[in-house]
Design a protein around this motif. Structure first.
Motif, short mmCIF file in Angstrom:
data_model
loop_
_atom_site.label_atom_id
_atom_site.label_comp_id
_atom_site.label_asym_id
_atom_site.label_seq_id
_atom_site.Cartn_x
_atom_site.Cartn_y
_atom_site.Cartn_z
N GLY A 173 0.89 -1.28 0.00
CA GLY A 173 -0.05 -0.14 -0.09
C GLY A 173 0.81 1.38 0.02
N GLU A 174 2.13 1.15 0.12
CA GLU A 174 3.19 2.29 0.03
C GLU A 174 3.99 2.22 -0.91
OE1 GLU A 174 4.96 2.94 4.02
OE2 GLU A 174 3.12 2.99 4.97
N TYR A 175 4.42 3.41 -1.42
CA TYR A 175 5.23 3.23 -2.73
C TYR A 175 6.50 4.22 -2.52
CZ TYR A 175 1.22 1.37 -5.13
OH TYR A 175 0.05 0.42 -5.50
N ALA A 176 7.43 3.82 -3.38
CA ALA A 176 8.87 4.75 -3.09
C ALA A 176 9.27 4.81 -4.53
CB ALA A 176 9.73 3.73 -2.18
N PHE A 177 9.89 5.94 -4.69
CA PHE A 177 10.61 6.41 -5.86
C PHE A 177 11.94 5.81 -5.88
CE2 PHE A 177 7.52 9.58 -7.10
CZ PHE A 177 7.44 9.41 -8.44
N GLY A 178 12.55 5.28 -6.95
CA GLY A 178 13.72 4.71 -7.12
C GLY A 178 14.36 4.91 -8.83
N PHE A 179 15.58 4.27 -8.84
CA PHE A 179 16.10 4.44 -10.07
C PHE A 179 16.69 2.83 -10.49
CE2 PHE A 179 16.59 8.80 -8.23
CZ PHE A 179 16.10 9.42 -9.13
N ILE A 180 16.30 2.50 -11.61
CA ILE A 180 16.64 1.10 -11.89
C ILE A 180 18.24 1.34 -12.58
CG2 ILE A 180 16.45 -0.83 -13.61
CD1 ILE A 180 13.55 -0.11 -13.79
N THR A 181 19.14 0.49 -12.00
CA THR A 181 20.50 0.82 -12.26
C THR A 181 20.61 -0.50 -13.32
OG1 THR A 181 21.12 -0.51 -10.16
CG2 THR A 181 21.00 1.88 -10.20
N SER A 182 20.26 -1.66 -13.05
CA SER A 182 20.56 -2.80 -13.88
C SER A 182 19.38 -4.02 -13.82
CB SER A 182 21.89 -3.27 -13.50
OG SER A 182 22.00 -3.90 -12.32
N SER A 183 19.69 -5.01 -14.82
CA SER A 183 18.87 -6.17 -14.65
C SER A 183 19.41 -7.08 -14.36
CB SER A 183 17.93 -6.14 -15.95
OG SER A 183 17.12 -5.04 -15.83
N VAL A 184 18.99 -8.22 -13.31
CA VAL A 184 19.68 -9.42 -13.10
C VAL A 184 18.75 -10.50 -13.37
CG1 VAL A 184 21.47 -8.36 -11.58
CG2 VAL A 184 19.15 -9.31 -10.66
N THR A 185 19.30 -11.82 -13.69
CA THR A 185 18.59 -13.10 -13.65
C THR A 185 18.94 -13.88 -12.71
OG1 THR A 185 18.58 -12.84 -16.11
CG2 THR A 185 18.08 -14.92 -15.32
N LEU A 186 18.13 -14.13 -11.67
CA LEU A 186 18.34 -15.10 -10.71
C LEU A 186 17.85 -16.26 -11.06
CD1 LEU A 186 18.92 -15.45 -7.61
CD2 LEU A 186 16.29 -14.89 -7.22
#
Length: 255
Positions: free
Chosen positions: A166-179
């Motif tokens: 129910g709460e949201y936060a602003f952020g920045f995508i730095t990279s993508s990873v495959t787990l």
């Protein structure tokens, strides 16, 4: 003979003084007095409101002018002593020279020779005990707004559910990873969520399907973080996700 007492005389201790603040003993206000008080109250409220409106309007102008004037004097101070030694006293000439110098540095660093010299200087700075941490933090911030996007810069602005549902936060995508797990591969996004303006924050790995990508540039996202949300747009639209294979970093298989 005994003095005769005046029957009309009253002791001073028995005389009741009129208290103007006592609503029972004070005389009733006249209509003219009530109207005068209402006009004074209205005028005082109107003056206070307009004064605060003027402060609200002039405060950002004053801050902008002060910071701009300080910045001009600060940058102008780099080359002004050189012109003073030459006998040239023109205000703003050092500021213009500094801007031209920064432009020429950008042109020089863009070349192969400039990049090599810059790499050597950066290698020396990173060997210094305390300066290297300050340099690394400032470089990450500058690379985020750099027009030459590289692997270390912010890729996209992201909105994630954090820290609770129910709460949201602003952020920045730095990279993508495959787990890679026994159940299969899961694509995650490395999202940097600032917690102290922009240079300190948390790095969260969030499922790519749970990341909301707003129609917002990196600079707009930084302005929202730095201003404390005061530059937040009234409407935020969601854009389609674009997969970038070059940014995916495979992680070791977890057993």
């Amino acid at each position: 003979m005994a003095e005769e007492k005046d029957p009309t005389s009253v002791p001073l201790s028995q005389v009741e003084e009129e208290d103007p603040e006592d609503p029972i003993k004070s005389p009733p206000d006249s209509p003219n007095s009530s109207t005068r008080k209402a006009c004074c109250y209205f005028l005082q409220s109107w003056v206070s409101k307009k004064f605060m409106t003027g402060c609200v309007v002039l405060f950002p102008v004053a801050v902008t002018f002060f910071v701009t004037w300080w910045f001009i004097q600060f940058v102008d101070g780099f080359f002004s002593p050189l012109y003073e030694q030459l006998g040239i006293d023109i205000f703003g000439l050092g500021f213009v020279t500094s801007l031209v110098f920064v432009f020429l540095v950008g042109v020089f660093v863009s070349s192969w020779l400039g990049a090599t010299v810059f790499w050597i200087g950066e290698w020396i700075i990173k060997r210094m005990p305390f300066v290297r941490h300050l340099y690394s933090a400032s470089k990450q911030i500058s690379s985020a707004v750099s027009p030459d996007q590289n692997t270390t810069a912010f890729k996209e602005v992201a909105i994630i559910r954090h820290p609770r549902v129910g709460e949201y936060a602003f952020g920045f995508i730095t990279s993508s990873v495959t787990l890679q797990t026994d159940e299969g591969d899961e694509e995650l996004c490395s999202v940097f969520v600032p917690t102290n303006h922009l240079y300190i924050g948390d790095v969260l790995l969030v499922n790519a399907n749970d990341v909301i990508r707003p129609n917002m540039s990196i600079r707009e996202g930084i302005e929202i973080i730095v201003s404390g949300g005061m530059t937040m747009p009234q409407r935020i639209s969601h854009v389609a996700r674009v997969a970038r294979q070059s940014e995916r970093i495979p992680l070791n298989r977890i057993k």
